[in-house]
Design a protein around this motif. Structure first.
Motif, PDB file in Angstrom:
ATOM      1  N   GLY A   1       0.823  -1.210   0.000  1.00 29.69           N
ATOM      2  CA  GLY A   1       0.000   0.000   0.000  1.00 29.69           C
ATOM      3  C   GLY A   1       0.855   1.257   0.000  1.00 29.69           C
ATOM      4  N   ALA A   2       1.944   1.225   0.806  1.00 31.02           N
ATOM      5  CA  ALA A   2       2.838   2.382   0.833  1.00 31.02           C
ATOM      6  C   ALA A   2       3.512   2.584  -0.514  1.00 31.02           C
ATOM      7  N   ILE A   3       3.915   1.483  -1.138  1.00 30.44           N
ATOM      8  CA  ILE A   3       4.540   1.576  -2.467  1.00 30.44           C
ATOM      9  C   ILE A   3       3.552   2.153  -3.472  1.00 30.44           C
ATOM     10  N   ALA A   4       2.311   1.660  -3.414  1.00 31.08           N
ATOM     11  CA  ALA A   4       1.290   2.143  -4.355  1.00 31.08           C
ATOM     12  C   ALA A   4       1.032   3.634  -4.189  1.00 31.08           C
ATOM     13  N   SER A   5       1.146   4.134  -2.942  1.00 33.33           N
ATOM     14  CA  SER A   5       0.872   5.550  -2.703  1.00 33.33           C
ATOM     15  C   SER A   5       1.898   6.457  -3.373  1.00 33.33           C
ATOM     16  N   PHE A   6       3.073   5.909  -3.689  1.00 35.71           N
ATOM     17  CA  PHE A   6       4.111   6.712  -4.334  1.00 35.71           C
ATOM     18  C   PHE A   6       4.098   6.585  -5.859  1.00 35.71           C
ATOM     19  N   VAL A   7       3.286   5.677  -6.377  1.00 35.12           N
ATOM     20  CA  VAL A   7       3.347   5.397  -7.815  1.00 35.12           C
ATOM     21  C   VAL A   7       3.091   6.651  -8.634  1.00 35.12           C
ATOM     22  N   ARG A   8       2.092   7.461  -8.237  1.00 27.36           N
ATOM     23  CA  ARG A   8       1.772   8.665  -9.017  1.00 27.36           C
ATOM     24  C   ARG A   8       2.603   9.865  -8.587  1.00 27.36           C
ATOM     25  N   THR A   9       2.808  10.010  -7.270  1.00 25.62           N
ATOM     26  CA  THR A   9       3.480  11.218  -6.780  1.00 25.62           C
ATOM     27  C   THR A   9       4.998  11.152  -6.911  1.00 25.62           C
ATOM     28  N   ASP A  10       5.568   9.945  -6.782  1.00 23.80           N
ATOM     29  CA  ASP A  10       7.028   9.810  -6.846  1.00 23.80           C
ATOM     30  C   ASP A  10       7.366   8.429  -7.398  1.00 23.80           C
ATOM     31  N   PRO A  11       7.253   8.248  -8.718  1.00 26.68           N
ATOM     32  CA  PRO A  11       7.474   6.928  -9.321  1.00 26.68           C
ATOM     33  C   PRO A  11       8.845   6.336  -9.008  1.00 26.68           C
ATOM     34  N   GLU A  12       9.883   7.181  -8.951  1.00 29.05           N
ATOM     35  CA  GLU A  12      11.225   6.663  -8.666  1.00 29.05           C
ATOM     36  C   GLU A  12      11.294   6.098  -7.252  1.00 29.05           C
ATOM     37  N   ARG A  13      10.655   6.777  -6.307  1.00 34.97           N
ATOM     38  CA  ARG A  13      10.610   6.291  -4.932  1.00 34.97           C
ATOM     39  C   ARG A  13       9.840   4.972  -4.860  1.00 34.97           C
ATOM     40  N   ALA A  14       8.744   4.869  -5.600  1.00 33.76           N
ATOM     41  CA  ALA A  14       7.960   3.632  -5.635  1.00 33.76           C
ATOM     42  C   ALA A  14       8.806   2.484  -6.187  1.00 33.76           C
ATOM     43  N   ARG A  15       9.586   2.774  -7.212  1.00 36.96           N
ATOM     44  CA  ARG A  15      10.447   1.740  -7.795  1.00 36.96           C
ATOM     45  C   ARG A  15      11.486   1.268  -6.782  1.00 36.96           C
ATOM     46  N   GLU A  16      12.107   2.209  -6.075  1.00 29.61           N
ATOM     47  CA  GLU A  16      13.110   1.845  -5.078  1.00 29.61           C
ATOM     48  C   GLU A  16      12.516   0.986  -3.974  1.00 29.61           C
ATOM     49  N   LEU A  17      11.328   1.378  -3.512  1.00 32.07           N
ATOM     50  CA  LEU A  17      10.675   0.614  -2.444  1.00 32.07           C
ATOM     51  C   LEU A  17      10.283  -0.781  -2.922  1.00 32.07           C
ATOM     52  N   LEU A  18       9.865  -0.892  -4.169  1.00 30.45           N
ATOM     53  CA  LEU A  18       9.497  -2.204  -4.708  1.00 30.45           C
ATOM     54  C   LEU A  18      10.706  -3.123  -4.765  1.00 30.45           C
ATOM     55  N   LEU A  19      11.860  -2.579  -5.129  1.00 33.99           N
ATOM     56  CA  LEU A  19      13.083  -3.378  -5.140  1.00 33.99           C
ATOM     57  C   LEU A  19      13.478  -3.794  -3.727  1.00 33.99           C
TER      58      LEU A  19
END
Length: 363
Positions: free
Chosen positions: A182-200
């Motif tokens: 859920g936290a990763i999804a919350s960054f998908v639109r606002t900060d895609p690079e941050r979402a990618r880092e968290l997913l890794l």
């Protein structure tokens, strides 16, 4: 010149001095042979271990032929006699049936007993078996039984460790998985690079937690996984979660049971901080203290009733803190009962968990 001649003469006399009495040399030889035979026996009773063990047993007993059987067939034979001889088969069958040392003709068979079960027999063939040989065969078989019992214990401990590790993996909180995603999804639109880092980070964390090779790891590897876990939790809690770490470089290569520290950090976050308002701090310290690596995980959260923690460590698996009991049991299994975790806690005063890992104990 006379002094030098005297020294040479003295050295020659010393070289000719016997190294101990015949009894002492015989004792040394017996101990040496048992030491050579023990490692194979600690692997369990099978053909491979029997083939490796028998030459030492034959030398120990001083007989022409020795053999090892399980409950179904001859595993290995060392010597000129024929293992298919009907007389030998009858002696072995009698030993396996009665659990007692048997002798008939040139053959002596003594039972191998593990956990009060006859699992095989040591067979000795000599031209004229004496009462002394019967006693020696029985004693050697008893010693071998002890080594085989230790092998069974090692296997059961390994199986127990594997079962406890599977149970711990099964307890990785679904809420943590859902909240992380859920936290990763919350960054998908606002900060895609941050979402990618968290997913890794999430992928690396789950890959480590569910890896299939090895019951042990290094403290450095465990700390890397903990760092990934805390990155994911900080993405959820934000500034509410503060983390302090202090690790001595000397202990980074210390080997310890896999997932021995990570569940304790998860408990600190989940039980220490989720139940309170405002910010909280998790402190992770690993120090070099002589022969030990001392690791402590402390939170300033809501704490617990000491009696509740005592019940958890005694096996109350209904508690959500069952990870504590799992880590405690695995540490005791590996290092002994005096190496369990130490928990200091009280309601409203946070919790501190300490474990001492021997730096040089082979896993």
């Amino acid at each position: 010149m006379g002094g030098l001649g005297h020294a040479v003469l003295r050295r020659r006399r010393l070289r000719g001095t016997p190294l101990g009495s015949p009894e002492e040399r015989a004792t040394y030889e017996a101990l040496h042979r048992t030491a050579l035979a023990a490692p194979a026996l600690r692997q369990g009773l099978d053909r491979s271990s029997a083939l490796e063990t028998l030459p030492h047993v034959r030398a120990l007993l001083g007989t022409p032929t020795v053999g090892l059987t399980d409950t179904t067939a001859h595993l290995a034979w060392d010597g000129p006699d024929d293992p298919t001889d009907p007389g030998l088969a009858d002696v072995v069958a009698a030993t396996l049936r009665t659990g007692r040392t048997q002798a008939a003709g040139p053959a002596v068979a003594a039972p191998l007993v593990v956990d009060e079960r006859v699992i095989g027999a040591l067979v000795v063939v000599a031209e004229q078996p004496s009462a002394g040989l019967l006693r020696a065969t029985a004693e050697v078989a008893a010693w071998m039984s002890g080594q085989l019992e230790l092998a069974e214990l090692d296997k059961s401990r390994t199986a127990l460790m594997a079962a406890e590790l599977r149970a711990l993996r099964a307890q990785i909180s679904p809420h943590f998985v859902y909240n992380s995603l859920g936290a990763i999804a919350s960054f998908v639109r606002t900060d895609p690079e941050r979402a990618r880092e968290l997913l890794l980070e999430f992928a690396d964390f789950t890959r480590y937690s569910f890896r299939q090779h090895g019951d042990f790891t290094t403290l450095a590897e465990e700390l890397r996984s903990i760092e990934r876990y805390l990155v994911l939790e900080k993405a959820r809690f934000g500034d509410r979660l503060r983390v302090v770490t202090r690790v001595a470089p000397e202990v980074l290569n210390v080997r310890l049971p896999f997932l021995a520290v990570q569940p304790l950090v998860e408990n600190a976050v989940r039980h220490g901080l989720e139940g309170q308002q405002g910010a909280g701090t998790v402190t992770l310290v690993a120090l070099d203290e002589g022969a030990d690596c001392v690791i402590s995980i402390e939170d300033d959260g809501v704490g617990s009733d000491p009696e509740t923690v005592r019940a958890v460590l005694s096996g109350d698996t209904s508690s959500a803190s069952v990870g504590l009991a799992n880590v405690d049991e695995r540490l005791r299994t590996v290092y002994g009962n005096d190496r369990g975790i130490v928990v200091e806690t009280a309601p409203g005063l946070g919790t501190k968990v300490t474990l001492r890992i021997p730096k040089f104990a082979p896993p």
